[in-house]
Scaffold this active site. Structure first.
Site, PDB file in Angstrom:
ATOM      1  N   PHE A 163     -30.580  41.539 -40.708  1.00 43.76           N
ATOM      2  CA  PHE A 163     -29.532  40.470 -40.306  1.00 43.76           C
ATOM      3  C   PHE A 163     -29.555  39.556 -41.232  1.00 43.76           C
ATOM      4  CE2 PHE A 163     -29.241  36.465 -37.998  1.00 43.76           C
ATOM      5  CZ  PHE A 163     -28.061  36.703 -36.989  1.00 43.76           C
ATOM      6  N   ASN A 169     -30.307  28.554 -50.628  1.00 43.05           N
ATOM      7  CA  ASN A 169     -30.145  27.279 -50.589  1.00 43.05           C
ATOM      8  C   ASN A 169     -29.794  26.672 -49.109  1.00 43.05           C
ATOM      9  OD1 ASN A 169     -30.089  26.811 -53.408  1.00 43.05           O
ATOM     10  ND2 ASN A 169     -28.130  27.393 -53.734  1.00 43.05           N
ATOM     11  N   PHE A 278     -25.766  32.390 -33.828  1.00 47.47           N
ATOM     12  CA  PHE A 278     -26.617  31.648 -32.835  1.00 47.47           C
ATOM     13  C   PHE A 278     -26.842  32.412 -31.633  1.00 47.47           C
ATOM     14  CE2 PHE A 278     -26.556  27.132 -34.705  1.00 47.47           C
ATOM     15  CZ  PHE A 278     -27.204  27.541 -36.071  1.00 47.47           C
ATOM     16  N   ASN A 283     -30.984  35.491 -28.344  1.00 48.80           N
ATOM     17  CA  ASN A 283     -31.561  36.619 -27.592  1.00 48.80           C
ATOM     18  C   ASN A 283     -32.955  36.876 -28.629  1.00 48.80           C
ATOM     19  OD1 ASN A 283     -29.925  36.955 -25.625  1.00 48.80           O
ATOM     20  ND2 ASN A 283     -28.508  38.668 -27.223  1.00 48.80           N
ATOM     21  N   ALA A 284     -33.102  36.933 -29.851  1.00 47.45           N
ATOM     22  CA  ALA A 284     -34.144  37.228 -30.530  1.00 47.45           C
ATOM     23  C   ALA A 284     -35.305  36.080 -30.357  1.00 47.45           C
ATOM     24  CB  ALA A 284     -33.892  37.113 -32.143  1.00 47.45           C
ATOM     25  N   GLY A 382     -66.617  31.895 -37.172  1.00 44.00           N
ATOM     26  CA  GLY A 382     -67.444  31.203 -38.409  1.00 44.00           C
ATOM     27  C   GLY A 382     -66.910  32.060 -39.570  1.00 44.00           C
ATOM     28  N   GLU A 406     -36.298  31.739 -37.288  1.00 42.88           N
ATOM     29  CA  GLU A 406     -35.486  31.768 -35.971  1.00 42.88           C
ATOM     30  C   GLU A 406     -35.430  30.012 -35.570  1.00 42.88           C
ATOM     31  OE1 GLU A 406     -34.515  34.882 -33.751  1.00 42.88           O
ATOM     32  OE2 GLU A 406     -35.271  36.243 -35.382  1.00 42.88           O
ATOM     33  N   ASP A 410     -39.525  21.892 -35.667  1.00 48.64           N
ATOM     34  CA  ASP A 410     -38.973  20.576 -35.573  1.00 48.64           C
ATOM     35  C   ASP A 410     -37.344  20.738 -35.465  1.00 48.64           C
ATOM     36  OD1 ASP A 410     -41.454  19.449 -36.285  1.00 48.64           O
ATOM     37  OD2 ASP A 410     -40.929  19.283 -38.357  1.00 48.64           O
TER      38      ASP A 410
HETATM   39  C1  FAD Z   1     -41.126  36.604 -43.185  1.00 51.05           C
HETATM   40  C2  FAD Z   1     -39.792  35.985 -42.741  1.00 51.05           C
HETATM   41  C3  FAD Z   1     -38.802  36.621 -42.191  1.00 51.05           C
HETATM   42  C4  FAD Z   1     -37.436  36.157 -42.145  1.00 51.05           C
HETATM   43  N1  FAD Z   1     -36.426  37.188 -41.695  1.00 51.05           N
HETATM   44  C5  FAD Z   1     -35.301  36.454 -41.513  1.00 51.05           C
HETATM   45  C6  FAD Z   1     -34.204  37.404 -41.147  1.00 51.05           C
HETATM   46  O1  FAD Z   1     -34.477  38.476 -41.046  1.00 51.05           O
HETATM   47  N2  FAD Z   1     -32.887  36.870 -41.326  1.00 51.05           N
HETATM   48  C7  FAD Z   1     -32.710  35.618 -41.741  1.00 51.05           C
HETATM   49  O2  FAD Z   1     -31.457  35.259 -41.552  1.00 51.05           O
HETATM   50  N3  FAD Z   1     -33.521  34.819 -41.916  1.00 51.05           N
HETATM   51  C8  FAD Z   1     -35.214  35.068 -42.047  1.00 51.05           C
HETATM   52  N4  FAD Z   1     -35.955  34.292 -42.285  1.00 51.05           N
HETATM   53  C9  FAD Z   1     -35.674  33.022 -42.780  1.00 51.05           C
HETATM   54  C10 FAD Z   1     -36.068  31.983 -41.752  1.00 51.05           C
HETATM   55  O3  FAD Z   1     -35.409  31.826 -40.412  1.00 51.05           O
HETATM   56  C11 FAD Z   1     -36.001  30.481 -42.742  1.00 51.05           C
HETATM   57  O4  FAD Z   1     -37.197  30.467 -43.206  1.00 51.05           O
HETATM   58  C12 FAD Z   1     -36.047  29.319 -41.315  1.00 51.05           C
HETATM   59  O5  FAD Z   1     -34.872  29.309 -40.950  1.00 51.05           O
HETATM   60  C13 FAD Z   1     -36.268  28.105 -42.126  1.00 51.05           C
HETATM   61  O6  FAD Z   1     -35.385  27.932 -43.425  1.00 51.05           O
HETATM   62  P1  FAD Z   1     -35.981  27.537 -44.845  1.00 51.05           P
HETATM   63  O7  FAD Z   1     -37.209  28.245 -45.172  1.00 51.05           O
HETATM   64  O8  FAD Z   1     -34.800  27.457 -45.820  1.00 51.05           O
HETATM   65  O9  FAD Z   1     -36.632  26.014 -44.594  1.00 51.05           O
HETATM   66  P2  FAD Z   1     -35.731  24.341 -44.632  1.00 51.05           P
HETATM   67  O10 FAD Z   1     -34.363  24.593 -43.808  1.00 51.05           O
HETATM   68  O11 FAD Z   1     -35.719  24.259 -46.115  1.00 51.05           O
HETATM   69  O12 FAD Z   1     -36.574  23.571 -43.838  1.00 51.05           O
HETATM   70  C14 FAD Z   1     -37.879  23.258 -44.598  1.00 51.05           C
HETATM   71  C15 FAD Z   1     -38.621  22.115 -43.635  1.00 51.05           C
HETATM   72  O13 FAD Z   1     -37.836  21.075 -43.309  1.00 51.05           O
HETATM   73  C16 FAD Z   1     -37.504  20.810 -42.040  1.00 51.05           C
HETATM   74  N5  FAD Z   1     -36.275  20.298 -41.915  1.00 51.05           N
HETATM   75  C17 FAD Z   1     -35.056  20.962 -42.396  1.00 51.05           C
HETATM   76  N6  FAD Z   1     -33.854  20.255 -41.809  1.00 51.05           N
HETATM   77  C18 FAD Z   1     -34.462  19.129 -41.081  1.00 51.05           C
HETATM   78  C19 FAD Z   1     -33.889  17.936 -40.340  1.00 51.05           C
HETATM   79  N7  FAD Z   1     -32.507  17.899 -40.232  1.00 51.05           N
HETATM   80  N8  FAD Z   1     -35.061  17.238 -39.835  1.00 51.05           N
HETATM   81  C20 FAD Z   1     -36.010  17.427 -39.890  1.00 51.05           C
HETATM   82  N9  FAD Z   1     -36.651  18.582 -40.361  1.00 51.05           N
HETATM   83  C21 FAD Z   1     -35.865  19.509 -41.022  1.00 51.05           C
HETATM   84  C22 FAD Z   1     -37.688  22.203 -41.418  1.00 51.05           C
HETATM   85  O14 FAD Z   1     -37.852  22.003 -40.076  1.00 51.05           O
HETATM   86  C23 FAD Z   1     -38.982  22.883 -42.234  1.00 51.05           C
HETATM   87  O15 FAD Z   1     -39.982  22.529 -41.548  1.00 51.05           O
HETATM   88  C24 FAD Z   1     -37.242  34.860 -42.235  1.00 51.05           C
HETATM   89  C25 FAD Z   1     -38.237  33.871 -42.808  1.00 51.05           C
HETATM   90  C26 FAD Z   1     -39.516  34.602 -42.991  1.00 51.05           C
HETATM   91  C27 FAD Z   1     -40.658  33.576 -43.569  1.00 51.05           C
END
Ligand code: FAD
Length: 427
Positions: A163, A169, A278, A283-284, A382, A406, A410
């Site tokens: 997915f 970015n 969304f 569901n996930a 420990g 997902e 926050d």
């Molecule tokens: C092991 C793993 C598996 C994954 N599998 C999938 C997958 O199968 N498919 C898929 O599409 N994605 C997948 N993801 C991606 C995951 O859903 C994203 O990492 C997640 O949505 C956060 O996005 P980001 O890492 O870009 O963090 P960012 O969006 O850059 O956020 C970084 C931090 O800033 C905070 N933040 C961002 N915007 C705001 C705001 N407006 N106000 C306050 N705080 C904010 C966030 O809460 C977070 O703490 C996976 C991630 C991992 C690590």
């Protein structure tokens, strides 16, 4: 061998109909014993079918998955035959009706995720992507042709899904995605899909990748089923992301699409905008909220055993000390509350009465509390907590990811805050 899930239609959705035996208030001289493994008797809320599904899945997970997980985690290896085994048991796309799926209740599907996640959140992630994010999306938004073509093989675990929503970015803000679908310059009836997705579970091994991208005509987000076998060389790359700190027993990678030709018929016909991804995420996220209680319960059971066996100061077990008992009391309470909340939301889902904010609430709460408690329970071990043999460090590292993907906690706070105040705080 394990019995595949057999659907008993009579007890499928409703809470078990049981005669209410009135024993009178406070009439019992001996109250029932406290069961630390199910402190609030969540089992009493389940139907016989749900209990049978839970027991079958727990037995499979403990006997077949648990012995493999330590090495898989060390090697950062995901054995894709696991999805075939799960398929044989009817665990994949379990709530879908027809197409070889079991058609069970949402609570039963939550119990499946809980049993799998008791072993490892990575195994649950691989299953959730297949079941909720890809099969669920095809079931909700696909055409009859999509369903007939993909769902039966996906239910068997023979065809694997990924997915693709997150981009390098754009993570928390998928509405700003850059992936785009335009008319193909040379192939009639085809679109040309370009863009990059990152952190995509199962992408390196997936046969069908559900990619969300903006449609050229409207600029609105649409879902596209990308079949690896149909992509010309150089138009689709799915490199693995190696050396992760958590979820090492699941595979994660990128998706690079470079003018990849996709038949127009592979676009979901009627859903556009963020409602598409969304709806699948809802569901996930429900599965994560339910599943994570399994990982926390495993952390509790391991910490309890360790605290009873390890002796310090005059030969006393750690379990004798009040500070240690409080850690176990906190974690056990949160696991029990989280399980009840997940069952309640599952029942509402079965009746079609769940609000997405309810799922944000239990996903945030259960993942946050699991991570906090597991991190505290880790202290009971420990120095031994630093050894992967004790599993607690693996759960803690996994839980960081479950709290992040997902919708990071926050972000779910902002979803709840918007629902409570009516004021949007995202931007
Ligand atoms: C092991 C793993 C598996 C994954 N599998 C999938 C997958 O199968 N498919 C898929 O599409 N994605 C997948 N993801 C991606 C995951 O859903 C994203 O990492 C997640 O949505 C956060 O996005 P980001 O890492 O870009 O963090 P960012 O969006 O850059 O956020 C970084 C931090 O800033 C905070 N933040 C961002 N915007 C705001 C705001 N407006 N106000 C306050 N705080 C904010 C966030 O809460 C977070 O703490 C996976 C991630 C991992 C690590």
């Amino acid at each position: 061998m394990y019995r595949p899930l057999i659907r008993n239609t009579a007890s499928h959705c409703a809470v078990a109909a049981r005669p209410i035996a009135c024993k009178g208030y406070a009439s019992s001289a001996t109250p029932p014993p406290f069961n630390w493994e199910d402190p609030l008797n969540a089992k009493s809320l389940l139907t016989e079918e749900e209990i049978a599904i839970s027991e079958t899945t727990e037995a499979y997970c403990q006997e077949r998955l648990l012995p493999r997980v330590l090495q898989a985690y060390r090697d950062e290896h995901y054995d894709k035959t696991i999805l075939e085994e799960m398929g044989e048991l009817g665990l994949l796309g379990a709530t879908i009706k027809g197409y070889g799926c079991a058609g069970v209740s949402n609570v039963a599907s939550g119990l499946i995720t809980k049993a799998v996640e008791r072993v490892d959140s990575g195994y649950r992630s691989g299953m959730s992507v297949q079941s909720s994010l890809v099969m669920g999306a095809i079931d909700m938004f696909g055409t009859k042709e999509h369903k007939d073509k993909f769902l039966p093989s996906m239910a068997k675990g023979k065809l694997l899904g990924a997915f693709g929503l997150t981009e390098p970015n754009h993570g928390s803000d998928p509405g700003a995605m850059e992936a785009v679908a335009k008319p193909h310059p040379t192939k009639k009836g085809y679109l040309s899909l370009s863009g990059s997705k990152t952190w995509i579970t199962n992408s390196p091994i997936a046969d069908v990748l559900l990619v969300w991208a903006k449609y050229h005509e409207t600029g609105k987000i649409r879902g596209f089923l990308v079949e690896r076998s149909q992509c010309p060389p150089g138009t689709l790359e799915t490199p693995a992301i190696k050396n992760k700190n958590g979820l090492r027993a699941s595979l994660t990678g990128m998706i690079h699409l470079d003018e990849c030709p996709i038949p127009e018929a592979n676009m979901f016909p009627d859903v556009e905008g963020l409602r598409g991804p969304f709806s699948c995420l809802n569901n996930a996220r429900y599965g994560i909220a339910f599943g994570i209680t399994g990982a926390l319960e495993d952390a509790i059971a391991r910490a309890r055993t360790y605290a009873l066996e390890r002796k310090q100061f005059k030969g006393n077990p750690l379990a004798k000390y009040q500070l240690v008992q409080k850690k176990l009391a906190d974690a056990t309470t949160d696991a029990a509350f989280g399980t009840l909340a997940a069952i309640q939301v599952g029942r509402l889902k079965d009746m079609g009465e769940e609000a997405p904010e309810m799922i944000s609430m239990i996903k945030r709460q259960n993942c946050d509390r699991a991570l906090w408690n597991a991190r505290v329970l880790q202290e009971i071990f420990g120095g031994n907590a630093a050894s992967d043999e004790y599993a607690i460090g693996r759960h803690v590292a996994n839980m960081y990811v479950t709290q992040t993907y997902e919708g990071q906690s926050d972000i779910h706070s902002l979803i709840l805050g918007r629902a409570i105040t009516g004021v949007q705080a995202f931007c």
